[in-house]
Design a protein around this motif. Sequence first.
Motif, PDB file in Angstrom:
ATOM      1  N   LEU A 145       5.969   3.613  -5.101  1.00  0.00           N
ATOM      2  CA  LEU A 145       6.511   2.918  -6.274  1.00  0.00           C
ATOM      3  C   LEU A 145       5.464   2.120  -7.036  1.00  0.00           C
ATOM      4  CD1 LEU A 145       8.982   2.076  -7.952  1.00  0.00           C
ATOM      5  CD2 LEU A 145       9.326   0.191  -6.332  1.00  0.00           C
ATOM      6  N   LYS A 146       4.538   1.482  -6.335  1.00  0.00           N
ATOM      7  CA  LYS A 146       3.563   0.583  -6.974  1.00  0.00           C
ATOM      8  C   LYS A 146       2.130   1.057  -6.723  1.00  0.00           C
ATOM      9  CE  LYS A 146       6.598  -2.500  -8.399  1.00  0.00           C
ATOM     10  NZ  LYS A 146       6.617  -3.845  -7.826  1.00  0.00           N
ATOM     11  N   LEU A 147       1.226   0.546  -7.557  1.00  0.00           N
ATOM     12  CA  LEU A 147      -0.212   0.781  -7.423  1.00  0.00           C
ATOM     13  C   LEU A 147      -0.944  -0.546  -7.323  1.00  0.00           C
ATOM     14  CD1 LEU A 147      -0.831   3.577 -10.104  1.00  0.00           C
ATOM     15  CD2 LEU A 147      -0.851   3.869  -7.619  1.00  0.00           C
ATOM     16  N   VAL A 148      -2.076  -0.559  -6.615  1.00  0.00           N
ATOM     17  CA  VAL A 148      -2.926  -1.747  -6.508  1.00  0.00           C
ATOM     18  C   VAL A 148      -4.033  -1.647  -7.541  1.00  0.00           C
ATOM     19  CG1 VAL A 148      -4.452  -3.081  -5.011  1.00  0.00           C
ATOM     20  CG2 VAL A 148      -2.424  -1.952  -4.055  1.00  0.00           C
ATOM     21  N   CYS A 149      -4.172  -2.697  -8.361  1.00  0.00           N
ATOM     22  CA  CYS A 149      -5.177  -2.702  -9.422  1.00  0.00           C
ATOM     23  C   CYS A 149      -6.026  -3.970  -9.326  1.00  0.00           C
ATOM     24  CB  CYS A 149      -4.525  -2.639 -10.802  1.00  0.00           C
ATOM     25  SG  CYS A 149      -3.447  -1.221 -11.024  1.00  0.00           S
ATOM     26  N   ARG A 150      -7.294  -3.836  -9.642  1.00  0.00           N
ATOM     27  CA  ARG A 150      -8.193  -4.998  -9.668  1.00  0.00           C
ATOM     28  C   ARG A 150      -8.111  -5.647 -11.042  1.00  0.00           C
ATOM     29  NH1 ARG A 150     -14.298  -4.813  -7.436  1.00  0.00           N
ATOM     30  NH2 ARG A 150     -13.095  -4.948  -5.501  1.00  0.00           N
ATOM     31  N   THR A 151      -7.792  -6.931 -11.069  1.00  0.00           N
ATOM     32  CA  THR A 151      -7.647  -7.653 -12.334  1.00  0.00           C
ATOM     33  C   THR A 151      -8.905  -8.417 -12.715  1.00  0.00           C
ATOM     34  OG1 THR A 151      -6.699  -9.543 -11.164  1.00  0.00           O
ATOM     35  CG2 THR A 151      -5.165  -7.917 -12.044  1.00  0.00           C
ATOM     36  N   ASN A 152      -9.722  -8.785 -11.730  1.00  0.00           N
ATOM     37  CA  ASN A 152     -10.937  -9.555 -12.004  1.00  0.00           C
ATOM     38  C   ASN A 152     -12.019  -9.106 -11.031  1.00  0.00           C
ATOM     39  OD1 ASN A 152     -12.966 -11.561 -12.208  1.00  0.00           O
ATOM     40  ND2 ASN A 152     -11.453 -12.993 -13.053  1.00  0.00           N
ATOM     41  N   GLU A 154     -15.150  -9.974 -10.796  1.00  0.00           N
ATOM     42  CA  GLU A 154     -16.033 -11.028 -10.299  1.00  0.00           C
ATOM     43  C   GLU A 154     -15.357 -11.869  -9.217  1.00  0.00           C
ATOM     44  OE1 GLU A 154     -17.357 -13.298 -13.603  1.00  0.00           O
ATOM     45  OE2 GLU A 154     -18.509 -11.655 -14.526  1.00  0.00           O
ATOM     46  N   CYS A 155     -14.085 -12.198  -9.407  1.00  0.00           N
ATOM     47  CA  CYS A 155     -13.351 -13.043  -8.444  1.00  0.00           C
ATOM     48  C   CYS A 155     -12.633 -12.223  -7.378  1.00  0.00           C
ATOM     49  CB  CYS A 155     -12.344 -13.921  -9.170  1.00  0.00           C
ATOM     50  SG  CYS A 155     -13.097 -15.062 -10.349  1.00  0.00           S
ATOM     51  N   HIS A 156     -12.744 -10.889  -7.478  1.00  0.00           N
ATOM     52  CA  HIS A 156     -12.094  -9.998  -6.508  1.00  0.00           C
ATOM     53  C   HIS A 156     -10.596 -10.268  -6.406  1.00  0.00           C
ATOM     54  CE1 HIS A 156     -16.068  -8.676  -5.250  1.00  0.00           C
ATOM     55  NE2 HIS A 156     -16.422  -9.939  -5.091  1.00  0.00           N
ATOM     56  N   LYS A 157      -9.928 -10.378  -7.553  1.00  0.00           N
ATOM     57  CA  LYS A 157      -8.488 -10.571  -7.573  1.00  0.00           C
ATOM     58  C   LYS A 157      -7.796  -9.241  -7.842  1.00  0.00           C
ATOM     59  CE  LYS A 157      -8.223 -15.452  -8.805  1.00  0.00           C
ATOM     60  NZ  LYS A 157      -7.624 -16.445  -9.718  1.00  0.00           N
ATOM     61  N   TRP A 158      -6.662  -9.052  -7.158  1.00  0.00           N
ATOM     62  CA  TRP A 158      -5.930  -7.799  -7.231  1.00  0.00           C
ATOM     63  C   TRP A 158      -4.491  -8.068  -7.650  1.00  0.00           C
ATOM     64  CZ3 TRP A 158      -8.588  -3.227  -5.796  1.00  0.00           C
ATOM     65  CH2 TRP A 158      -9.841  -3.446  -5.229  1.00  0.00           C
ATOM     66  N   SER A 159      -3.891  -7.084  -8.303  1.00  0.00           N
ATOM     67  CA  SER A 159      -2.493  -7.180  -8.715  1.00  0.00           C
ATOM     68  C   SER A 159      -1.810  -5.839  -8.450  1.00  0.00           C
ATOM     69  CB  SER A 159      -2.381  -7.544 -10.193  1.00  0.00           C
ATOM     70  OG  SER A 159      -2.946  -6.513 -10.988  1.00  0.00           O
ATOM     71  N   ILE A 160      -0.492  -5.800  -8.629  1.00  0.00           N
ATOM     72  CA  ILE A 160       0.248  -4.556  -8.421  1.00  0.00           C
ATOM     73  C   ILE A 160       0.961  -4.179  -9.707  1.00  0.00           C
ATOM     74  CG2 ILE A 160       0.567  -4.856  -5.939  1.00  0.00           C
ATOM     75  CD1 ILE A 160       3.299  -6.010  -6.468  1.00  0.00           C
ATOM     76  N   GLU A 161       1.034  -2.882  -9.960  1.00  0.00           N
ATOM     77  CA  GLU A 161       1.690  -2.364 -11.148  1.00  0.00           C
ATOM     78  C   GLU A 161       2.571  -1.188 -10.772  1.00  0.00           C
ATOM     79  OE1 GLU A 161      -1.232  -1.286 -13.998  1.00  0.00           O
ATOM     80  OE2 GLU A 161      -1.982  -3.346 -14.282  1.00  0.00           O
ATOM     81  N   GLU A 162       3.557  -0.917 -11.614  1.00  0.00           N
ATOM     82  CA  GLU A 162       4.441   0.222 -11.375  1.00  0.00           C
ATOM     83  C   GLU A 162       3.665   1.526 -11.526  1.00  0.00           C
ATOM     84  OE1 GLU A 162       8.547   2.225 -13.162  1.00  0.00           O
ATOM     85  OE2 GLU A 162       7.799   0.320 -13.936  1.00  0.00           O
ATOM     86  N   ASN A 163       3.897   2.455 -10.622  1.00  0.00           N
ATOM     87  CA  ASN A 163       3.238   3.766 -10.665  1.00  0.00           C
ATOM     88  C   ASN A 163       4.016   4.667 -11.627  1.00  0.00           C
ATOM     89  OD1 ASN A 163       1.819   6.076 -10.218  1.00  0.00           O
ATOM     90  ND2 ASN A 163       2.207   6.184  -8.013  1.00  0.00           N
ATOM     91  N   ILE A 164       3.687   4.553 -12.908  1.00  0.00           N
ATOM     92  CA  ILE A 164       4.466   5.223 -13.958  1.00  0.00           C
ATOM     93  C   ILE A 164       4.420   6.734 -13.799  1.00  0.00           C
ATOM     94  CG2 ILE A 164       4.688   5.550 -16.451  1.00  0.00           C
ATOM     95  CD1 ILE A 164       3.537   2.781 -16.829  1.00  0.00           C
ATOM     96  N   GLU A 165       3.315   7.267 -13.318  1.00  0.00           N
ATOM     97  CA  GLU A 165       3.213   8.720 -13.155  1.00  0.00           C
ATOM     98  C   GLU A 165       4.261   9.261 -12.190  1.00  0.00           C
ATOM     99  OE1 GLU A 165      -0.687   9.738 -11.985  1.00  0.00           O
ATOM    100  OE2 GLU A 165      -1.643   9.071 -13.848  1.00  0.00           O
TER     101      GLU A 165
END
Length: 353
Positions: A145-152, A154-165
């Motif tokens: 359902l979700k994907l892991v994405c890097r948002t920053n 430099e700070c190594h921050k990660w977020s999750i987004e809907e796997n639209i595909e």
Amino acid sequence: MTKLTHIAYQIIAPTLIILGILGNALNLIVLSRPFLNECTRIYLRALAIADLNVLIFQIPTIIRLNHIQGGSMFFAIYHAHLELVLVTTFIAFSVYIVMGLTIERYISVCVPTMFNTLHTKRNAKIFLVSCFVIAFITSVPLFLLKLVCRTNNECHKWSIEENIEITETIYWYVYLCISETLIRIGPAVVLIILNTLIIRKFRIVSKKRKNFLIPSQQFDFKNSRLVLGGVCLRSKKFQEEKRLIILLQAVMVLFFLTMIPSSCLSLLYSESENLKLSYQIFRAVANLLETANSALNFCAYFLCSKEFRTGLSSIFVRNPVENNRKRASVNESDLKGGDNIQTITIENGNTSS
């Protein structure tokens, strides 16, 4: 939305989770005592364990909804790929256990000739293992359902987004319809049909018992007592059936009130709706009701089962009558003395010399 998040996920949800964990822990303690037959206790203990796991695995969900996970890769992977799989697996397992208990009561009341053959500890354990496997297999696709994405970077921050595909394909919608049918809608239909048949058959059996009694006998159906010659003889099996049916009806009503909104939420879920306040209100209500389903089974047991209340009170309060009898037996033995004198002691309702 900030106020909604604060009320729903910082006040109500944590309160439900804490009370639910304590309640299910008490369920497990009380159900360790033999006030019900062994097979029924196996089902009810499994239900308490399933609800306990639902509440425990919802703690990270509350952390995510309050935005305090810190953006680490570990939390992002867990929330994206494991969170829904674990929570949904134990929710489905809990639903199947309630359905199994209802099927068991249906056989007991409507097909009693098959009850002793099917009502065994081995069959109960096989059923529970099968239910857990089915619940897990049904929930595994939520891994996508979700994907892991890097948002920053430099700070190594990660977020999750809907796997639209995946989520915008017809195959995903078909999966959601099948999973909701297997986890919520299907069991709901089964519970309605079986409980209707159980109540109808139970009333017929009650009426037949009343008609079979000779004129000198009386049956107090309100208190489930057979009165013979002025002496009340309690029908234990009749009472147990009656109370278990009341308990199942309470659990069924709780199931409908708390699980159907979350079923609608699963079918309507979309990241594009997250910015709408009306959708967030519905989402919060559905999530809280689903949490309440796992948290409030303790209340159903407490309100609908006299044996459960007795077992619970025995944990905290010792029976004063039993204590007085024990003291009386000890005092009597002290007064009589001698090696050849036999004394009667009472321990947990059993007599021994």
